[in-house]
Write a protein that holds these residues in place. Structure first.
Motif, PDB file in Angstrom:
ATOM      1  N   PHE A  22      15.023 115.794  43.951  1.00 52.26           N
ATOM      2  CA  PHE A  22      15.991 115.714  42.855  1.00 52.26           C
ATOM      3  C   PHE A  22      15.392 115.049  41.617  1.00 52.26           C
ATOM      4  N   ASN A  23      14.077 115.107  41.510  1.00 51.36           N
ATOM      5  CA  ASN A  23      13.389 114.496  40.370  1.00 51.36           C
ATOM      6  C   ASN A  23      13.760 113.015  40.230  1.00 51.36           C
ATOM      7  N   TYR A  24      13.833 112.342  41.372  1.00 47.04           N
ATOM      8  CA  TYR A  24      14.137 110.909  41.469  1.00 47.04           C
ATOM      9  C   TYR A  24      15.529 110.535  40.973  1.00 47.04           C
ATOM     10  N   ASP A  25      16.441 111.490  40.971  1.00 44.68           N
ATOM     11  CA  ASP A  25      17.824 111.224  40.577  1.00 44.68           C
ATOM     12  C   ASP A  25      18.774 112.051  41.442  1.00 44.68           C
ATOM     13  N   PRO A  26      18.914 111.689  42.735  1.00 48.38           N
ATOM     14  CA  PRO A  26      19.766 112.496  43.625  1.00 48.38           C
ATOM     15  C   PRO A  26      21.237 112.404  43.205  1.00 48.38           C
ATOM     16  N   PRO A  27      21.984 113.483  43.428  1.00 46.05           N
ATOM     17  CA  PRO A  27      23.404 113.467  43.068  1.00 46.05           C
ATOM     18  C   PRO A  27      24.172 112.486  43.954  1.00 46.05           C
ATOM     19  N   ASP A  28      25.284 112.001  43.437  1.00 46.18           N
ATOM     20  CA  ASP A  28      26.094 111.026  44.162  1.00 46.18           C
ATOM     21  C   ASP A  28      26.706 111.578  45.446  1.00 46.18           C
ATOM     22  N   ASP A  29      26.897 112.882  45.524  1.00 45.93           N
ATOM     23  CA  ASP A  29      27.551 113.456  46.701  1.00 45.93           C
ATOM     24  C   ASP A  29      26.572 113.836  47.815  1.00 45.93           C
ATOM     25  N   VAL A  30      25.315 113.490  47.670  1.00 44.43           N
ATOM     26  CA  VAL A  30      24.303 113.773  48.684  1.00 44.43           C
ATOM     27  C   VAL A  30      23.806 112.439  49.237  1.00 44.43           C
ATOM     28  N   MET A  31      23.833 112.313  50.572  1.00 45.60           N
ATOM     29  CA  MET A  31      23.420 111.057  51.180  1.00 45.60           C
ATOM     30  C   MET A  31      22.289 111.291  52.169  1.00 45.60           C
ATOM     31  N   PHE A  32      21.308 110.433  52.129  1.00 45.65           N
ATOM     32  CA  PHE A  32      20.182 110.482  53.052  1.00 45.65           C
ATOM     33  C   PHE A  32      19.860 109.041  53.411  1.00 45.65           C
ATOM     34  N   LEU A  33      20.141 108.658  54.633  1.00 42.57           N
ATOM     35  CA  LEU A  33      19.976 107.274  55.061  1.00 42.57           C
ATOM     36  C   LEU A  33      18.863 107.191  56.083  1.00 42.57           C
ATOM     37  N   THR A  34      17.928 106.282  55.873  1.00 38.88           N
ATOM     38  CA  THR A  34      16.851 106.085  56.836  1.00 38.88           C
ATOM     39  C   THR A  34      16.808 104.616  57.246  1.00 38.88           C
ATOM     40  N   THR A  35      16.314 104.377  58.441  1.00 39.00           N
ATOM     41  CA  THR A  35      16.111 103.016  58.940  1.00 39.00           C
ATOM     42  C   THR A  35      14.810 102.990  59.717  1.00 39.00           C
ATOM     43  N   TRP A  36      14.208 101.805  59.804  1.00 42.40           N
ATOM     44  CA  TRP A  36      13.009 101.675  60.620  1.00 42.40           C
ATOM     45  C   TRP A  36      13.224 100.564  61.634  1.00 42.40           C
ATOM     46  N   HIS A  37      12.622 100.743  62.825  1.00 40.64           N
ATOM     47  CA  HIS A  37      12.888  99.875  63.970  1.00 40.64           C
ATOM     48  C   HIS A  37      11.578  99.518  64.668  1.00 40.64           C
ATOM     49  N   GLU A  38      10.713  98.857  63.947  1.00 38.96           N
ATOM     50  CA  GLU A  38       9.364  98.577  64.445  1.00 38.96           C
ATOM     51  C   GLU A  38       9.343  97.576  65.594  1.00 38.96           C
TER      52      GLU A  38
END
Length: 70
Positions: A22-38
């Motif tokens: 999204f050219n570093y500006d994702p729309p507000d209605d799109v969600m992508f959540l990541t987590t790390w568990h090292e």
């Protein structure tokens, strides 16, 4: 979710690849959540996936896909 050795780098790479779409500006209605568990066991990471990623306390993840990269 990423787990294991150097998983924080994988998590960062996933986040960056998402926002690049999204050219570093994702729309507000799109969600992508990541987590790390090292520093957690695999079981703890799966429990987090099942019970801590829903939108409400009564919503649980129904399916988990595991990608094992060595």
């Amino acid at each position: 979710m990423t787990w294991g050795f150097d998983c924080s780098q994988w998590e960062l790479d996933l986040d960056l690849s998402f926002i690049e779409q999204f050219n570093y500006d994702p729309p507000d209605d799109v969600m992508f959540l990541t987590t790390w568990h090292e520093n957690e066991s695999f079981k703890e990471m799966i429990e987090h996936a099942k019970f801590c990623t829903g939108y409400s306390p009564d919503e649980y993840v129904q399916q988990v896909v595991i990608l094992n990269i060595r």
